[in-house]
Design an enzyme around this catalytic site. Structure first.
Site, mmCIF file in Angstrom:
data_model
loop_
_atom_site.group_PDB
_atom_site.id
_atom_site.type_symbol
_atom_site.label_atom_id
_atom_site.label_comp_id
_atom_site.label_asym_id
_atom_site.label_seq_id
_atom_site.Cartn_x
_atom_site.Cartn_y
_atom_site.Cartn_z
ATOM 1 C CB CYS A 81 43.991 16.409 -21.402
ATOM 2 S SG CYS A 81 44.129 14.620 -21.196
ATOM 3 C CB CYS A 85 44.478 12.137 -28.003
ATOM 4 S SG CYS A 85 44.369 11.126 -26.507
ATOM 5 C CB CYS A 88 42.320 15.583 -28.175
ATOM 6 S SG CYS A 88 41.265 16.212 -26.846
ATOM 7 C CB CYS A 125 27.454 11.805 -21.758
ATOM 8 S SG CYS A 125 26.363 10.554 -22.469
ATOM 9 C CB CYS A 156 27.166 8.310 -19.742
ATOM 10 S SG CYS A 156 28.642 7.670 -20.598
ATOM 11 C CB CYS A 216 29.626 4.264 -23.305
ATOM 12 S SG CYS A 216 29.495 5.398 -24.708
ATOM 13 N NE ARG A 288 25.255 8.260 -27.793
ATOM 14 C CZ ARG A 288 25.761 7.569 -26.773
ATOM 15 N NH1 ARG A 288 27.059 7.445 -26.639
ATOM 16 N NH2 ARG A 288 24.964 7.024 -25.892
#
Length: 347
Positions: A81, A85, A88, A125, A156, A216, A288
């Protein structure tokens, strides 16, 4: 005199832009009155027993307090990616030991979804490590949605930032939810991510809403932020109009090779406080327990359920990190006298 507003049950009129969303889903309709950051922090500052009592009262007004929704998350495209972040392992900016992979074949995803349903999951998901998806991916992505939905599962996806036409394509395929987390509050955000701004996230959430897909959206706790920052995150979520139907609360899982690898763990009581405040400020949302649940222990999870969490990620892995084992989850729910919620896709 307390600065904490009363438990919000007020229903505000929907905006015209949201009138076309699923009319039969009561959870999507009501939104809370505005929650200033100071009012959210006042909730976080309450004595712990008082806070849990209030959260449990709100929870019981809207949900079966003994039911837990089970969701399973599959990484359909891992690593590489371009975002930075700090938490991550999938970021190409960091040195985490993670091998990047291409988008999975549709058949692999459907088989994983079938196994998740057989294990008891009600929602499936699918997550891809992208800044945003490319047009060449959409034939496969929309086919995944159609085929997973055909199994009788809620669907999702989390694919990064979306343009309006991309959100509409996913809606047309039948996508139920789109996940796009705010991660933290605006003041702390720049310490965690520099490759996109906060408004980029809000714009994606608006594109998803305007397409008629349920939202979400949650965040990550334990990234070195203060209680004030956690209050800011919850205020951002609660003041979305409407607030998210699903709110994943993650606890940082420090990963070697990422900038947050050596971050001290968050006090579990502070985590439970945040769950309780999410429940009070977003009374009809599914709250969640997400990443970090494996490190919580059974007692902390039980407290989280008492505080109003009513959904968990269910399965042996999340995107790239371990998760509580399936059989252990079933045993824990049985010990607590709780049960899995039967979730069917909305028409």
């Amino acid at each position: 005199m307390s600065t904490v507003p009363p438990s919000p049950i007020v229903v505000r009129p929907r905006s015209a832009a949201l009138a076309h969303t699923a009319a039969g889903d009561a959870r999507a309709r009501p939104t809370a009155p505005a929650w200033p950051v100071a009012a959210v922090q006042a909730l976080l500052d309450l004595p712990f027993p008082d806070l849990l009592l209030r959260a449990q009262q709100v929870h019981r007004e809207h949900f079966d307090p003994n039911a837990i929704q089970l969701s399973t998350l599959l990484s359909i495209k891992t690593g590489g990616c371009s975002e930075d972040c700090a938490y991550c392992s999938q970021s190409s900016h960091h040195g985490a030991d993670l091998k990047a992979s291409k988008l999975l074949e549709v058949e692999e995803v459907v088989e994983a979804a079938r196994a998740a349903k057989q294990a008891g999951a009600g929602r499936f998901c699918m997550g891809a490590a992208w800044r945003s998806p490319q047009e060449r991916h959409f034939a496969a992505l929309t086919q995944m949605v159609r085929e997973v939905k055909a199994l009788g599962l809620e669907t999702c996806m989390t694919l990064g930032m979306l343009e309006p036409a991309q959100a509409q394509a996913l809606k047309d395929a039948g996508l139920d939810y789109y996940n796009h987390n705010l991660d933290t509050d605006p003041e702390y955000y720049g310490r965690i991510i520099t490759t996109r701004v906060y408004q980029d996230r809000l714009d994606t959430l608006r594109n998803v809403r305007d397409a008629g897909i349920k939202v979400c959206c949650g965040g990550i706790l334990g990234m070195g932020e203060s209680r004030r920052h956690r209050a800011g995150l919850i205020a951002q979520l609660a003041n979305l109009d409407p607030y998210p139907e699903s709110v994943p609360i993650n606890q940082l899982v420090p990963i070697e090779g990422t900038p947050l690898a050596n971050t001290p763990p968050l006090d579990p009581i502070e985590f439970i406080r945040t769950i309780a405040v999410a429940r009070i400020t977003m009374p009809r949302a599914m709250v969640r327990l997400s990443a970090g649940r494996e490190q919580m222990g059974d007692a902390a999870q039980a407290l989280a359920f008492l505080a109003g969490a009513n959904s968990i990620f269910y399965g042996d892995r999340l995107l790239t990190t371990g998760n509580a084992q399936t059989q252990h989850d079933r045993d824990l729910l049985e010990r607590l006298g709780m049960h899995a919620e039967d979730v069917s896709p909305q028409a």
